[in-house]
Design a protein around this motif. Structure first.
Motif, PDB file in Angstrom:
ATOM      1  N   LEU A  30     -38.823  28.071  41.512  1.00 28.59           N
ATOM      2  CA  LEU A  30     -37.416  28.638  41.746  1.00 28.59           C
ATOM      3  C   LEU A  30     -37.756  29.924  42.376  1.00 28.59           C
ATOM      4  CD1 LEU A  30     -35.845  28.358  38.285  1.00 28.59           C
ATOM      5  CD2 LEU A  30     -35.358  27.066  40.360  1.00 28.59           C
ATOM      6  N   GLU A  34     -33.041  32.715  42.740  1.00 27.68           N
ATOM      7  CA  GLU A  34     -32.457  31.468  42.052  1.00 27.68           C
ATOM      8  C   GLU A  34     -32.653  31.972  40.350  1.00 27.68           C
ATOM      9  OE1 GLU A  34     -33.219  27.327  44.437  1.00 27.68           O
ATOM     10  OE2 GLU A  34     -34.854  28.319  43.691  1.00 27.68           O
ATOM     11  N   ASN A  37     -29.835  34.459  39.704  1.00 32.72           N
ATOM     12  CA  ASN A  37     -28.353  33.575  39.597  1.00 32.72           C
ATOM     13  C   ASN A  37     -28.356  33.070  38.242  1.00 32.72           C
ATOM     14  OD1 ASN A  37     -27.353  34.342  41.886  1.00 32.72           O
ATOM     15  ND2 ASN A  37     -28.273  32.787  43.072  1.00 32.72           N
ATOM     16  N   LEU A  38     -29.509  32.345  37.855  1.00 32.07           N
ATOM     17  CA  LEU A  38     -29.586  31.391  36.609  1.00 32.07           C
ATOM     18  C   LEU A  38     -29.452  32.362  35.330  1.00 32.07           C
ATOM     19  CD1 LEU A  38     -29.887  28.480  35.830  1.00 32.07           C
ATOM     20  CD2 LEU A  38     -32.202  28.745  35.953  1.00 32.07           C
ATOM     21  N   HIS A  39     -30.097  33.587  35.583  1.00 31.94           N
ATOM     22  CA  HIS A  39     -29.958  34.718  34.489  1.00 31.94           C
ATOM     23  C   HIS A  39     -28.670  35.200  34.210  1.00 31.94           C
ATOM     24  CE1 HIS A  39     -30.455  38.636  32.489  1.00 31.94           C
ATOM     25  NE2 HIS A  39     -31.187  38.147  31.783  1.00 31.94           N
ATOM     26  N   LYS A  41     -25.782  33.706  34.985  1.00 28.45           N
ATOM     27  CA  LYS A  41     -25.087  32.523  34.385  1.00 28.45           C
ATOM     28  C   LYS A  41     -25.057  32.503  33.150  1.00 28.45           C
ATOM     29  CE  LYS A  41     -24.700  27.459  34.598  1.00 28.45           C
ATOM     30  NZ  LYS A  41     -25.625  26.724  33.948  1.00 28.45           N
ATOM     31  N   TYR A  42     -26.581  32.499  32.653  1.00 29.15           N
ATOM     32  CA  TYR A  42     -26.816  32.406  31.002  1.00 29.15           C
ATOM     33  C   TYR A  42     -26.116  33.392  30.568  1.00 29.15           C
ATOM     34  CZ  TYR A  42     -30.018  28.512  32.147  1.00 29.15           C
ATOM     35  OH  TYR A  42     -30.415  27.226  32.486  1.00 29.15           O
ATOM     36  N   HIS A 110     -39.053  36.672  34.222  1.00 28.62           N
ATOM     37  CA  HIS A 110     -38.048  35.391  34.220  1.00 28.62           C
ATOM     38  C   HIS A 110     -37.983  35.159  32.600  1.00 28.62           C
ATOM     39  CE1 HIS A 110     -39.904  34.977  38.287  1.00 28.62           C
ATOM     40  NE2 HIS A 110     -38.787  35.784  38.397  1.00 28.62           N
ATOM     41  N   ILE A 134     -36.443  31.644  31.374  1.00 28.16           N
ATOM     42  CA  ILE A 134     -35.226  31.052  32.242  1.00 28.16           C
ATOM     43  C   ILE A 134     -35.168  30.023  32.594  1.00 28.16           C
ATOM     44  CG2 ILE A 134     -33.813  31.640  33.896  1.00 28.16           C
ATOM     45  CD1 ILE A 134     -34.431  34.746  34.130  1.00 28.16           C
TER      46      ILE A 134
END
Length: 161
Positions: A30, A34, A37-39, A41-42, A110, A134
């Motif tokens: 990733l 990315e 963004n994932l962090h 979102k979570y 991460h 993550i």
């Protein structure tokens, strides 16, 4: 080939396929964006769960003040309450209770980290953290753990209150 050998081969094949699936998931690189963004979102998903649960908890125990937490430490919520203890022959004593849960900010490691601090009547009950990488984060396990910690606080507060 007898059944036992075929059974062992089938088991080994299944395990090898599962190992390959895990390697592909973990091996997928990733980008830093990315991960961010994932962090994000979570974090949003977890803070919504924290807000919802702590609001429900404060509804069951009148006197708690609900606050949203946003800052360098992270994002989340807390409930706090001040009580006064009036014992005969002693000075009045202020008793502080709180439950705070936050999701730490994104870092280069991460990791998605949840931190919880609980105090009941001036006594620290727990100071915990839970984290996952993550890329491997399981939101259900985070939510189950939050629920467990909140229920533990509720049980102990109702016992000591």
């Amino acid at each position: 080939m007898d059944f036992e050998k075929r059974l062992q081969n089938a088991i080994n094949k299944g395990r090898a396929a599962k190992d390959e699936e895990i390697r592909q998931k973990v091996g997928k690189k990733l980008t830093e964006e990315e991960f961010r963004n994932l962090h994000l979102k979570y974090r949003l998903e977890l803070t919504e769960h924290i807000d919802s649960c702590l609001r429900k908890l404060s509804d069951h125990f009148p006197g708690f003040q609900f606050n949203t937490v946003m800052g360098e430490e992270g994002w989340g919520s807390k409930i706090t309450r001040d009580d006064v203890s009036l014992n005969t022959g002693q000075k009045a004593q202020t008793l502080y209770s709180r439950l705070e849960m936050i999701v730490r900010p994104f870092t280069e490691t991460h990791i998605l980290e949840l931190v919880a601090k609980a105090t009941i009547r001036n006594k620290e009950i727990f100071n915990r953290s839970h984290y996952q990488f993550i890329a491997e984060a399981d939101m259900q396990s985070f939510q189950d753990l939050m629920d467990l910690w909140i229920l533990e606080f509720a049980e102990q507060f109702s016992f000591q209150g």
